[in-house]
Design a protein around this motif. Structure first.
Motif, mmCIF file in Angstrom:
data_model
loop_
_atom_site.group_PDB
_atom_site.id
_atom_site.type_symbol
_atom_site.label_atom_id
_atom_site.label_comp_id
_atom_site.label_asym_id
_atom_site.label_seq_id
_atom_site.Cartn_x
_atom_site.Cartn_y
_atom_site.Cartn_z
ATOM 1 N N VAL A 21 50.512 5.427 -127.475
ATOM 2 C CA VAL A 21 49.271 6.097 -127.076
ATOM 3 C C VAL A 21 48.329 6.230 -128.269
ATOM 4 O O VAL A 21 47.119 6.024 -128.155
ATOM 5 C CB VAL A 21 49.581 7.480 -126.469
ATOM 6 C CG1 VAL A 21 48.291 8.248 -126.202
ATOM 7 C CG2 VAL A 21 50.390 7.339 -125.193
ATOM 8 N N TRP A 22 48.895 6.539 -129.426
ATOM 9 C CA TRP A 22 48.072 6.669 -130.625
ATOM 10 C C TRP A 22 47.442 5.350 -131.037
ATOM 11 O O TRP A 22 46.342 5.318 -131.584
ATOM 12 C CB TRP A 22 48.900 7.243 -131.780
ATOM 13 C CG TRP A 22 48.743 8.712 -131.903
ATOM 14 C CD1 TRP A 22 49.578 9.676 -131.425
ATOM 15 C CD2 TRP A 22 47.658 9.406 -132.520
ATOM 16 N NE1 TRP A 22 49.092 10.921 -131.709
ATOM 17 C CE2 TRP A 22 47.921 10.789 -132.379
ATOM 18 C CE3 TRP A 22 46.504 8.986 -133.179
ATOM 19 C CZ2 TRP A 22 47.054 11.750 -132.880
ATOM 20 C CZ3 TRP A 22 45.639 9.948 -133.673
ATOM 21 C CH2 TRP A 22 45.918 11.315 -133.525
ATOM 22 N N LEU A 23 48.153 4.261 -130.754
ATOM 23 C CA LEU A 23 47.579 2.949 -131.067
ATOM 24 C C LEU A 23 46.289 2.735 -130.289
ATOM 25 O O LEU A 23 45.285 2.241 -130.825
ATOM 26 C CB LEU A 23 48.587 1.848 -130.737
ATOM 27 C CG LEU A 23 48.138 0.413 -131.024
ATOM 28 C CD1 LEU A 23 47.822 0.221 -132.496
ATOM 29 C CD2 LEU A 23 49.220 -0.578 -130.575
ATOM 30 N N SER A 24 46.297 3.136 -129.018
ATOM 31 C CA SER A 24 45.088 3.019 -128.194
ATOM 32 C C SER A 24 43.972 3.902 -128.736
ATOM 33 O O SER A 24 42.802 3.505 -128.762
ATOM 34 C CB SER A 24 45.403 3.409 -126.745
ATOM 35 O OG SER A 24 46.409 2.578 -126.203
ATOM 36 N N VAL A 25 44.330 5.105 -129.184
ATOM 37 C CA VAL A 25 43.331 6.019 -129.745
ATOM 38 C C VAL A 25 42.732 5.438 -131.022
ATOM 39 O O VAL A 25 41.506 5.459 -131.221
ATOM 40 C CB VAL A 25 43.957 7.401 -130.026
ATOM 41 C CG1 VAL A 25 42.966 8.299 -130.769
ATOM 42 C CG2 VAL A 25 44.394 8.063 -128.718
ATOM 43 N N ASP A 26 43.602 4.904 -131.883
ATOM 44 C CA ASP A 26 43.126 4.306 -133.138
ATOM 45 C C ASP A 26 42.144 3.174 -132.878
ATOM 46 O O ASP A 26 41.054 3.115 -133.473
ATOM 47 C CB ASP A 26 44.312 3.760 -133.943
ATOM 48 C CG ASP A 26 45.265 4.849 -134.402
ATOM 49 O OD1 ASP A 26 44.822 6.002 -134.519
ATOM 50 O OD2 ASP A 26 46.448 4.532 -134.636
ATOM 51 N N VAL A 27 42.528 2.272 -131.982
ATOM 52 C CA VAL A 27 41.680 1.110 -131.683
ATOM 53 C C VAL A 27 40.367 1.561 -131.047
ATOM 54 O O VAL A 27 39.287 1.048 -131.388
ATOM 55 C CB VAL A 27 42.425 0.116 -130.779
ATOM 56 C CG1 VAL A 27 41.490 -0.990 -130.318
ATOM 57 C CG2 VAL A 27 43.622 -0.479 -131.514
ATOM 58 N N ALA A 28 40.453 2.519 -130.127
ATOM 59 C CA ALA A 28 39.246 2.982 -129.437
ATOM 60 C C ALA A 28 38.257 3.606 -130.415
ATOM 61 O O ALA A 28 37.048 3.323 -130.354
ATOM 62 C CB ALA A 28 39.623 3.988 -128.345
ATOM 63 N N LEU A 29 38.750 4.444 -131.320
ATOM 64 C CA LEU A 29 37.854 5.078 -132.290
ATOM 65 C C LEU A 29 37.225 4.041 -133.212
ATOM 66 O O LEU A 29 36.027 4.136 -133.534
ATOM 67 C CB LEU A 29 38.622 6.116 -133.108
ATOM 68 C CG LEU A 29 38.946 7.428 -132.396
ATOM 69 C CD1 LEU A 29 39.836 8.300 -133.268
ATOM 70 C CD2 LEU A 29 37.671 8.183 -132.036
#
Length: 205
Positions: free
Chosen positions: A159-167
């Motif tokens: 989930v954090w990977l998605s957050v990192d990429v999105a930001l």
């Protein structure tokens, strides 16, 4: 050979070599002091110094995103969007040693890529505040250190990977859009100024 000289000149003008050196230094310090704890006046609990480095990277590394040579930018044959993407790619490269260091001290990949998320926010700050981008990023670093769940990022999952990429994507998109608008504005101003000079040259007393 001429192309190589141009490439070296661009790297120097943008400060990418200095940025990469700073990234290597940050990575080295991360490896050496990863288990050291700090007592900071504004924090209720001690904080592992390794948690400082993702935010610190976003303070130290993004300066190549700020265009300090607008005259050269206007003379470039490449579109502004390409130049902005090249700058972003260069800054990502400078952050790679820090990401690698966090992986080596036990962070998961999504956790280590929080550095990239910070850089996305910093990219937007560079477009909005120029060389003063470090002020909001220092504020974000303080907020990050205040966040009680920051230790969970060390073992972060997908989930954090998605957050990192999105930001990173959102911040980068804002940076590219604002930089392209800035270059177009400079181009219009340069064209207007040039037209006025040509007009003035044709007027004889």
């Amino acid at each position: 050979m001429a192309w190589d000289r141009r490439r070296v000149a661009v790297i120097r003008a943008w400060g990418l070599a200095a940025g990469l050196a700073a990234g290597v230094v940050l990575a080295g310090v991360t490896l050496v002091v990863s288990d050291v704890y700090l007592d900071l006046p504004t924090l209720r609990d001690r904080v592992r110094i390794v948690h400082v480095f993702p935010g610190l990277a976003a303070v130290v590394l993004p300066f190549p995103l700020v265009d300090r040579t607008p005259g050269l930018t206007l003379m470039s044959a490449r579109p502004p969007v390409v130049l902005a993407l090249f700058r972003l790619g260069g800054v990502l490269l400078t952050s790679a040693p820090v990401v690698a260091a966090l992986l080596l001290v036990g962070w998961t990949l999504p956790g280590a890529l929080v550095v990239v998320a910070f850089l996305g926010i910093a990219a937007a700050a560079c477009a909005l505040a120029g060389l003063w981008y470090w002020v909001p990023m220092m504020g974000l670093l303080v907020v990050w250190l205040q966040w009680g769940s920051r230790e969970e990022v060390v073992h972060a999952g997908g989930v954090w990977l998605s957050v990192d990429v999105a930001l990173f994507v959102v911040g980068s998109a804002l940076y590219v859009a604002l930089e392209c608008g800035r270059v177009r504005s400079l181009t219009r101003e340069a064209g207007t100024s040039s037209g006025r000079r040509r007009g003035a040259d044709t007027i004889r007393p």
